[in-house]
Design a protein around this motif. Structure first.
Motif, PDB file in Angstrom:
ATOM      1  N   GLU A  13      43.686  22.310  31.352  1.00 17.68           N
ATOM      2  CA  GLU A  13      44.326  23.610  31.527  1.00 17.68           C
ATOM      3  C   GLU A  13      43.398  24.506  32.340  1.00 17.68           C
ATOM      4  OE1 GLU A  13      45.182  25.758  27.896  1.00 17.68           O
ATOM      5  OE2 GLU A  13      46.866  26.801  28.833  1.00 17.68           O
ATOM      6  N   LEU A  14      43.943  25.095  33.388  1.00 18.37           N
ATOM      7  CA  LEU A  14      43.219  26.064  34.209  1.00 18.37           C
ATOM      8  C   LEU A  14      43.763  27.440  33.871  1.00 18.37           C
ATOM      9  CD1 LEU A  14      41.472  27.063  36.612  1.00 18.37           C
ATOM     10  CD2 LEU A  14      43.363  26.402  38.127  1.00 18.37           C
ATOM     11  N   LEU A  15      42.929  28.229  33.206  1.00 16.49           N
ATOM     12  CA  LEU A  15      43.326  29.576  32.802  1.00 16.49           C
ATOM     13  C   LEU A  15      42.886  30.567  33.868  1.00 16.49           C
ATOM     14  CD1 LEU A  15      41.944  29.195  29.175  1.00 16.49           C
ATOM     15  CD2 LEU A  15      44.368  29.186  29.772  1.00 16.49           C
ATOM     16  N   ILE A  16      43.774  31.463  34.247  1.00 19.40           N
ATOM     17  CA  ILE A  16      43.442  32.466  35.259  1.00 19.40           C
ATOM     18  C   ILE A  16      43.772  33.842  34.709  1.00 19.40           C
ATOM     19  CG2 ILE A  16      43.944  33.320  37.579  1.00 19.40           C
ATOM     20  CD1 ILE A  16      44.597  30.458  38.379  1.00 19.40           C
ATOM     21  N   CYS A  17      42.774  34.706  34.715  1.00 17.82           N
ATOM     22  CA  CYS A  17      42.981  36.074  34.252  1.00 17.82           C
ATOM     23  C   CYS A  17      43.746  36.845  35.327  1.00 17.82           C
ATOM     24  CB  CYS A  17      41.639  36.751  33.976  1.00 17.82           C
ATOM     25  SG  CYS A  17      41.815  38.438  33.381  1.00 17.82           S
ATOM     26  N   THR A  18      44.954  37.269  35.007  1.00 19.86           N
ATOM     27  CA  THR A  18      45.782  37.955  36.007  1.00 19.86           C
ATOM     28  C   THR A  18      45.520  39.455  36.045  1.00 19.86           C
ATOM     29  OG1 THR A  18      47.583  38.140  34.393  1.00 19.86           O
ATOM     30  CG2 THR A  18      47.609  36.236  35.872  1.00 19.86           C
ATOM     31  N   LYS A  19      44.633  39.926  35.172  1.00 18.26           N
ATOM     32  CA  LYS A  19      44.336  41.362  35.145  1.00 18.26           C
ATOM     33  C   LYS A  19      43.036  41.705  35.866  1.00 18.26           C
ATOM     34  CE  LYS A  19      47.778  42.847  32.544  1.00 18.26           C
ATOM     35  NZ  LYS A  19      48.846  43.689  33.125  1.00 18.26           N
ATOM     36  N   CYS A  20      42.325  40.723  36.376  1.00 18.44           N
ATOM     37  CA  CYS A  20      41.026  40.991  36.999  1.00 18.44           C
ATOM     38  C   CYS A  20      41.189  41.928  38.198  1.00 18.44           C
ATOM     39  CB  CYS A  20      40.376  39.676  37.449  1.00 18.44           C
ATOM     40  SG  CYS A  20      39.453  38.809  36.155  1.00 18.44           S
ATOM     41  N   ARG A  21      40.375  42.966  38.213  1.00 19.06           N
ATOM     42  CA  ARG A  21      40.453  43.971  39.286  1.00 19.06           C
ATOM     43  C   ARG A  21      39.379  43.759  40.345  1.00 19.06           C
ATOM     44  NH1 ARG A  21      42.141  49.732  36.689  1.00 19.06           N
ATOM     45  NH2 ARG A  21      43.789  48.965  35.315  1.00 19.06           N
ATOM     46  N   ARG A  22      38.354  43.005  39.998  1.00 18.87           N
ATOM     47  CA  ARG A  22      37.248  42.751  40.913  1.00 18.87           C
ATOM     48  C   ARG A  22      36.755  44.029  41.575  1.00 18.87           C
ATOM     49  NH1 ARG A  22      36.236  40.838  45.595  1.00 18.87           N
ATOM     50  NH2 ARG A  22      38.358  40.552  46.346  1.00 18.87           N
ATOM     51  N   GLY A  23      36.544  45.043  40.762  1.00 15.70           N
ATOM     52  CA  GLY A  23      35.944  46.284  41.231  1.00 15.70           C
ATOM     53  C   GLY A  23      36.897  47.264  41.886  1.00 15.70           C
ATOM     54  N   ARG A  24      38.145  46.886  42.003  1.00 15.64           N
ATOM     55  CA  ARG A  24      39.088  47.788  42.662  1.00 15.64           C
ATOM     56  C   ARG A  24      39.636  48.834  41.696  1.00 15.64           C
ATOM     57  NH1 ARG A  24      43.064  44.055  46.357  1.00 15.64           N
ATOM     58  NH2 ARG A  24      41.448  43.010  47.574  1.00 15.64           N
ATOM     59  N   ASP A  25      39.945  49.991  42.276  1.00 19.75           N
ATOM     60  CA  ASP A  25      40.586  51.031  41.489  1.00 19.75           C
ATOM     61  C   ASP A  25      42.098  50.945  41.579  1.00 19.75           C
ATOM     62  OD1 ASP A  25      38.254  52.137  40.546  1.00 19.75           O
ATOM     63  OD2 ASP A  25      38.001  53.380  42.327  1.00 19.75           O
ATOM     64  N   ASP A  26      42.579  50.356  42.663  1.00 13.76           N
ATOM     65  CA  ASP A  26      44.024  50.191  42.789  1.00 13.76           C
ATOM     66  C   ASP A  26      44.292  48.748  43.190  1.00 13.76           C
ATOM     67  OD1 ASP A  26      44.842  49.966  45.886  1.00 13.76           O
ATOM     68  OD2 ASP A  26      43.108  51.273  45.677  1.00 13.76           O
ATOM     69  N   PRO A  27      45.497  48.281  42.935  1.00 14.95           N
ATOM     70  CA  PRO A  27      45.751  46.851  43.123  1.00 14.95           C
ATOM     71  C   PRO A  27      45.983  46.434  44.568  1.00 14.95           C
ATOM     72  CG  PRO A  27      47.700  47.923  42.267  1.00 14.95           C
ATOM     73  CD  PRO A  27      46.624  48.970  42.324  1.00 14.95           C
ATOM     74  N   GLN A  35      46.010  38.505  39.748  1.00  6.51           N
ATOM     75  CA  GLN A  35      47.389  38.044  39.957  1.00  6.51           C
ATOM     76  C   GLN A  35      47.511  37.357  41.318  1.00  6.51           C
ATOM     77  OE1 GLN A  35      50.107  38.419  37.669  1.00  6.51           O
ATOM     78  NE2 GLN A  35      50.988  36.919  39.083  1.00  6.51           N
ATOM     79  N   VAL A  36      46.831  37.900  42.324  1.00  7.50           N
ATOM     80  CA  VAL A  36      46.829  37.272  43.655  1.00  7.50           C
ATOM     81  C   VAL A  36      46.247  35.863  43.564  1.00  7.50           C
ATOM     82  CG1 VAL A  36      45.863  37.400  45.992  1.00  7.50           C
ATOM     83  CG2 VAL A  36      46.693  39.485  44.860  1.00  7.50           C
ATOM     84  N   LEU A  37      45.164  35.731  42.795  1.00 10.20           N
ATOM     85  CA  LEU A  37      44.554  34.417  42.620  1.00 10.20           C
ATOM     86  C   LEU A  37      45.512  33.457  41.920  1.00 10.20           C
ATOM     87  CD1 LEU A  37      42.167  32.469  42.741  1.00 10.20           C
ATOM     88  CD2 LEU A  37      41.286  33.503  40.636  1.00 10.20           C
ATOM     89  N   PHE A  38      46.143  33.918  40.872  1.00  8.63           N
ATOM     90  CA  PHE A  38      47.099  33.065  40.153  1.00  8.63           C
ATOM     91  C   PHE A  38      48.234  32.629  41.084  1.00  8.63           C
ATOM     92  CE2 PHE A  38      51.080  32.716  37.698  1.00  8.63           C
ATOM     93  CZ  PHE A  38      50.761  31.601  36.947  1.00  8.63           C
ATOM     94  N   ASP A  39      48.779  33.570  41.842  1.00  7.42           N
ATOM     95  CA  ASP A  39      49.878  33.235  42.747  1.00  7.42           C
ATOM     96  C   ASP A  39      49.420  32.221  43.802  1.00  7.42           C
ATOM     97  OD1 ASP A  39      51.400  35.020  41.317  1.00  7.42           O
ATOM     98  OD2 ASP A  39      51.252  36.638  42.806  1.00  7.42           O
ATOM     99  N   ALA A  40      48.184  32.386  44.289  1.00  3.16           N
ATOM    100  CA  ALA A  40      47.661  31.456  45.294  1.00  3.16           C
ATOM    101  C   ALA A  40      47.502  30.050  44.706  1.00  3.16           C
ATOM    102  CB  ALA A  40      46.318  31.958  45.829  1.00  3.16           C
ATOM    103  N   MET A  41      47.024  29.980  43.453  1.00  2.00           N
ATOM    104  CA  MET A  41      46.851  28.669  42.826  1.00  2.00           C
ATOM    105  C   MET A  41      48.194  27.977  42.642  1.00  2.00           C
ATOM    106  SD  MET A  41      43.602  28.343  42.562  1.00  2.00           S
ATOM    107  CE  MET A  41      43.780  26.691  41.900  1.00  2.00           C
ATOM    108  N   ARG A  42      49.200  28.754  42.364  1.00  2.00           N
ATOM    109  CA  ARG A  42      50.525  28.167  42.166  1.00  2.00           C
ATOM    110  C   ARG A  42      51.095  27.575  43.453  1.00  2.00           C
ATOM    111  NH1 ARG A  42      53.362  29.434  37.099  1.00  2.00           N
ATOM    112  NH2 ARG A  42      55.220  29.094  38.339  1.00  2.00           N
TER     113      ARG A  42
END
Lengths: 128, 128
Positions: A13-27, A35-42
């Motif tokens: 199982e590959l778990l991906i945190c879809t809430k990670c902001r990576r330092g950003r204040d806005d998405p 979420q971008v990472l999760f969508d890319a993995m899919r």
């Protein structure tokens, strides 16, 4: 891959945190980096035996994007500082190498460089 | 504690990294801080339903001592920066509160302050 890794009782199982902001204040494009990472993995050709699971917060918020690999009799690994644009192929490569092991320990020289330097924690497999 | 937490199928495991050096170059009294922490936990009145498990390296080496809580249908939590001399009772208190939950989510106001500020990662329970 070994035959062991192909057995149904040892899926990954590959778990991906879809809430990670990576330092950003806005998405940015209305999706947080996680979420971008999760969508890319899919969109990548992930084998059926590797389940990609979105998780709302792996609570490694200061060092996202964060992913985890676990499954069957393997050690669980948590990796930080993944880039949602540059790292999906590296993550897939690492997930395949992880899935190919019986115990989750990717040989050091085969381990993606990112995995070597960004392991947040690991946990032993559950005893049966 | 709820009745749910007392069921045998929902035990708790407290993992303690016995290799944590917590910044030391030498182990002091011949035991690394992680081992000192494990030994201290073993001297406390930990209920039978909470298994204390030594682990050789949870790979959070820069922020030890490191522990983890998991078990049954609960989320798994990894906590960093534990002090082997000052924190054993806090860890036991947190483990009891964790064990009392069905899902591993200790209500925020009941959570030990150290747990609030030193969560390294959490992982969702395995789907059955």
């Amino acid at each position: 891959m070994t035959n062991t890794a192909e057995l149904p009782e040892n899926p990954t199982e590959l778990l991906i945190c879809t809430k990670c902001r990576r330092g950003r204040d806005d998405p940015g494009d209305d999706r947080w980096p996680g979420q971008v990472l999760f969508d890319a993995m899919r969109r990548l050709p992930v084998p059926h035996a590797i389940r990609v699971t979105p998780v709302e917060c792996l609570q490694n918020c200061d060092h996202g994007c964060t992913i985890a690999l676990r499954g069957g009799a393997r050690w669980t690994y948590v990796f930080a500082n993944c880039d949602e644009l540059n790292d999906p192929e590296m993550i897939l490569d690492g997930a395949l190498r992880y899935h190919a092991t019986a115990d989750g320990l990717i040989p050091w020289r085969e381990r993606p460089e990112h995995f070597k330097r960004n392991c947040v924690a690991r946990l032993p497999p559950l005893e049966n």
